[in-house]
Design a protein around this motif. Structure first.
Motif, PDB file in Angstrom:
ATOM      1  N   ILE A  87      -5.148   5.812  -9.642  1.00 38.15           N
ATOM      2  CA  ILE A  87      -5.365   4.334 -10.393  1.00 38.15           C
ATOM      3  C   ILE A  87      -4.303   3.282  -9.594  1.00 38.15           C
ATOM      4  N   SER A  88      -4.846   2.033  -9.279  1.00 38.43           N
ATOM      5  CA  SER A  88      -4.084   1.188  -8.607  1.00 38.43           C
ATOM      6  C   SER A  88      -4.455  -0.290  -9.014  1.00 38.43           C
ATOM      7  N   HIS A  89      -3.260  -1.085  -9.124  1.00 38.15           N
ATOM      8  CA  HIS A  89      -3.873  -2.645  -9.521  1.00 38.15           C
ATOM      9  C   HIS A  89      -3.006  -3.498  -8.687  1.00 38.15           C
ATOM     10  N   SER A  90      -3.493  -4.948  -8.739  1.00 33.45           N
ATOM     11  CA  SER A  90      -2.441  -5.801  -8.604  1.00 33.45           C
ATOM     12  C   SER A  90      -2.435  -6.947  -9.638  1.00 33.45           C
ATOM     13  N   GLU A  91      -2.006  -8.028  -9.756  1.00 31.80           N
ATOM     14  CA  GLU A  91      -2.145  -9.176 -10.807  1.00 31.80           C
ATOM     15  C   GLU A  91      -3.646  -9.332 -11.169  1.00 31.80           C
ATOM     16  N   THR A  92      -4.459  -9.138 -10.168  1.00 31.46           N
ATOM     17  CA  THR A  92      -5.717  -9.499 -10.490  1.00 31.46           C
ATOM     18  C   THR A  92      -6.887  -8.737 -10.284  1.00 31.46           C
ATOM     19  N   GLU A 112      -3.230  -3.591  -2.280  1.00 28.25           N
ATOM     20  CA  GLU A 112      -1.946  -4.380  -2.144  1.00 28.25           C
ATOM     21  C   GLU A 112      -2.511  -5.972  -1.848  1.00 28.25           C
ATOM     22  N   GLU A 113      -1.939  -6.767  -2.197  1.00 21.78           N
ATOM     23  CA  GLU A 113      -2.466  -8.042  -1.597  1.00 21.78           C
ATOM     24  C   GLU A 113      -2.384  -8.441  -0.301  1.00 21.78           C
ATOM     25  N   ASP A 114      -3.413  -8.953   0.225  1.00 21.00           N
ATOM     26  CA  ASP A 114      -3.337  -9.014   1.836  1.00 21.00           C
ATOM     27  C   ASP A 114      -2.519 -10.010   2.461  1.00 21.00           C
ATOM     28  N   GLY A 115      -1.565  -9.929   3.150  1.00 23.46           N
ATOM     29  CA  GLY A 115      -0.621 -10.590   3.674  1.00 23.46           C
ATOM     30  C   GLY A 115       0.498  -9.613   4.490  1.00 23.46           C
ATOM     31  N   PRO A 116       1.368 -10.354   5.175  1.00 24.13           N
ATOM     32  CA  PRO A 116       2.541  -9.934   5.806  1.00 24.13           C
ATOM     33  C   PRO A 116       3.449  -8.849   4.913  1.00 24.13           C
ATOM     34  N   LEU A 117       4.005  -7.941   5.421  1.00 22.93           N
ATOM     35  CA  LEU A 117       4.908  -7.167   4.674  1.00 22.93           C
ATOM     36  C   LEU A 117       6.320  -8.257   4.834  1.00 22.93           C
ATOM     37  N   GLU A 118       7.205  -8.352   3.994  1.00 24.62           N
ATOM     38  CA  GLU A 118       8.488  -9.099   3.977  1.00 24.62           C
ATOM     39  C   GLU A 118       9.344  -8.434   5.071  1.00 24.62           C
ATOM     40  N   GLU A 119       9.926  -9.295   5.811  1.00 23.11           N
ATOM     41  CA  GLU A 119      10.658  -8.857   6.792  1.00 23.11           C
ATOM     42  C   GLU A 119      11.777  -8.012   6.388  1.00 23.11           C
ATOM     43  N   ASP A 120      12.560  -8.108   5.475  1.00 22.19           N
ATOM     44  CA  ASP A 120      13.517  -7.401   4.936  1.00 22.19           C
ATOM     45  C   ASP A 120      12.982  -5.903   4.456  1.00 22.19           C
ATOM     46  N   HIS A 132       6.866  -1.243  15.638  1.00 22.72           N
ATOM     47  CA  HIS A 132       6.576  -2.259  16.762  1.00 22.72           C
ATOM     48  C   HIS A 132       5.263  -3.093  16.056  1.00 22.72           C
ATOM     49  N   VAL A 133       4.862  -2.690  14.966  1.00 22.14           N
ATOM     50  CA  VAL A 133       3.572  -3.197  14.425  1.00 22.14           C
ATOM     51  C   VAL A 133       3.840  -4.733  14.099  1.00 22.14           C
ATOM     52  N   SER A 134       2.827  -5.542  13.832  1.00 22.72           N
ATOM     53  CA  SER A 134       2.742  -6.914  13.053  1.00 22.72           C
ATOM     54  C   SER A 134       3.125  -6.585  11.640  1.00 22.72           C
ATOM     55  N   ALA A 135       3.423  -7.827  11.298  1.00 24.61           N
ATOM     56  CA  ALA A 135       3.763  -7.828   9.574  1.00 24.61           C
ATOM     57  C   ALA A 135       2.726  -7.530   8.860  1.00 24.61           C
ATOM     58  N   GLU A 136       1.350  -7.983   9.231  1.00 26.31           N
ATOM     59  CA  GLU A 136       0.033  -7.562   8.897  1.00 26.31           C
ATOM     60  C   GLU A 136      -0.261  -6.046   8.708  1.00 26.31           C
ATOM     61  N   GLU A 137       0.278  -5.516   9.822  1.00 26.96           N
ATOM     62  CA  GLU A 137      -0.014  -4.104  10.159  1.00 26.96           C
ATOM     63  C   GLU A 137       1.126  -3.142   9.263  1.00 26.96           C
ATOM     64  N   ALA A 138       2.063  -3.968   9.272  1.00 26.50           N
ATOM     65  CA  ALA A 138       3.340  -3.215   8.372  1.00 26.50           C
ATOM     66  C   ALA A 138       2.929  -3.157   6.818  1.00 26.50           C
ATOM     67  N   MET A 139       2.328  -4.167   6.317  1.00 27.63           N
ATOM     68  CA  MET A 139       1.834  -4.060   5.055  1.00 27.63           C
ATOM     69  C   MET A 139       0.742  -3.034   4.749  1.00 27.63           C
ATOM     70  N   LEU A 140      -0.314  -2.892   5.852  1.00 27.95           N
ATOM     71  CA  LEU A 140      -1.361  -1.710   5.865  1.00 27.95           C
ATOM     72  C   LEU A 140      -0.690  -0.336   5.828  1.00 27.95           C
ATOM     73  N   ILE A 141       0.380  -0.206   6.450  1.00 32.28           N
ATOM     74  CA  ILE A 141       1.126   1.010   6.654  1.00 32.28           C
ATOM     75  C   ILE A 141       1.849   1.199   5.512  1.00 32.28           C
ATOM     76  N   PHE A 142       2.261   0.325   4.649  1.00 30.65           N
ATOM     77  CA  PHE A 142       2.870   0.467   3.403  1.00 30.65           C
ATOM     78  C   PHE A 142       1.977   0.947   2.395  1.00 30.65           C
ATOM     79  N   SER A 143       0.817   0.375   2.435  1.00 31.10           N
ATOM     80  CA  SER A 143      -0.365   0.862   1.695  1.00 31.10           C
ATOM     81  C   SER A 143      -0.612   2.153   1.884  1.00 31.10           C
ATOM     82  N   ALA A 144      -1.100   2.612   2.990  1.00 27.04           N
ATOM     83  CA  ALA A 144      -1.438   3.600   3.331  1.00 27.04           C
ATOM     84  C   ALA A 144      -0.486   4.760   2.990  1.00 27.04           C
ATOM     85  N   LYS A 145       0.960   4.662   3.089  1.00 23.65           N
ATOM     86  CA  LYS A 145       1.939   5.572   2.793  1.00 23.65           C
ATOM     87  C   LYS A 145       1.603   5.697   1.108  1.00 23.65           C
TER      88      LYS A 145
END
Length: 210
Positions: A87-92, A112-120, A132-145
């Motif tokens: 099961i997974s969810h966002s606010e919407t 995950e809401e599509d967008g860049p992962l926060e730098e911190d 080395h990945v972009s902020a958008e790819e970093a969010m995708l990696i987070f979701s993949a993990k």
């Protein structure tokens, strides 16, 4: 309003045949189901009940009765005997997948809401070979993990950090691999989980099956 049928169709395309899919809107009212009582703030309760309603919709798609899916002590869903799910969810959006355990051993979904992962957050989530990945790819990696962790957890029952998995993205095939960088019993170091991803309704959707 979200296109729940479209969300379910997108998830169905990422998962093996024979997987039941359910989609709900956490902002709708989903009554409590016997055997699933939890305490929490109204927003948390709404998301929880939407997730369980999605899980029962997934069961119904497989022709199964509508079982309760209570929370175990480790906060993971307690799936009915003979089933695996996620099961997974966002606010919407809320999404659930359910399958019979054979031949599948585990399913992991993440929205995950599509967008860049926060730098911190990069140093907490990304390994050196992923940095080395972009902020958008970093969010995708987070979701993949997240999806990979959910898929393997029923077998390992082990809590571990983001550094235990190394993700490689394959944009051409909208897929990814998540490799264990250390032994997490029963998974040896180097064991690879395979997943797929999609962009849907301003969200990233990742799915891993074992």
């Amino acid at each position: 309003m979200p296109d729940l049928a479209g969300l379910a169709a997108c998830a169905r395309a990422l998962l093996p045949p024979g997987t039941g899919i359910g989609a709900t809107d956490p902002r709708d009212r989903h009554p409590a189901f016997p055997g699933e009582d939890i305490a929490g703030v109204p927003l948390r309760l709404a998301e929880f009940r939407a997730g369980r309603a999605a899980a029962r919709a997934a069961m119904a798609e497989l022709g199964l009765p509508t079982f309760a899916v209570p929370v175990k002590d480790d906060r993971a869903p307690r799936w009915p005997a003979g089933l695996c799910g996620s099961i997974s969810h966002s606010e919407t959006l809320c999404l659930a997948a359910v399958a019979v355990l054979s031949p599948l051993r585990g399913i992991g979904l993440d929205l995950e809401e599509d967008g860049p992962l926060e730098e911190d957050l990069r140093t907490a989530i990304l390994r050196p070979e992923e940095s080395h990945v972009s902020a958008e790819e970093a969010m995708l990696i987070f979701s993949a993990k997240e999806a990979a962790y959910k898929a393997q957890y029923p077998m390992s029952l082990c809590l571990f950090g983001f550094d235990a998995l190394s993700v490689h993205l394959d944009h051409a095939n909208r897929s990814f691999t998540a490799r264990f960088t250390t032994e997490i019993t029963p998974f040896p170091m180097g064991y690879v989980l395979h997943g797929r991803y999609a962009h849907v309704q301003d969200h990233i959707l990742t799915a891993v099956t074992l």
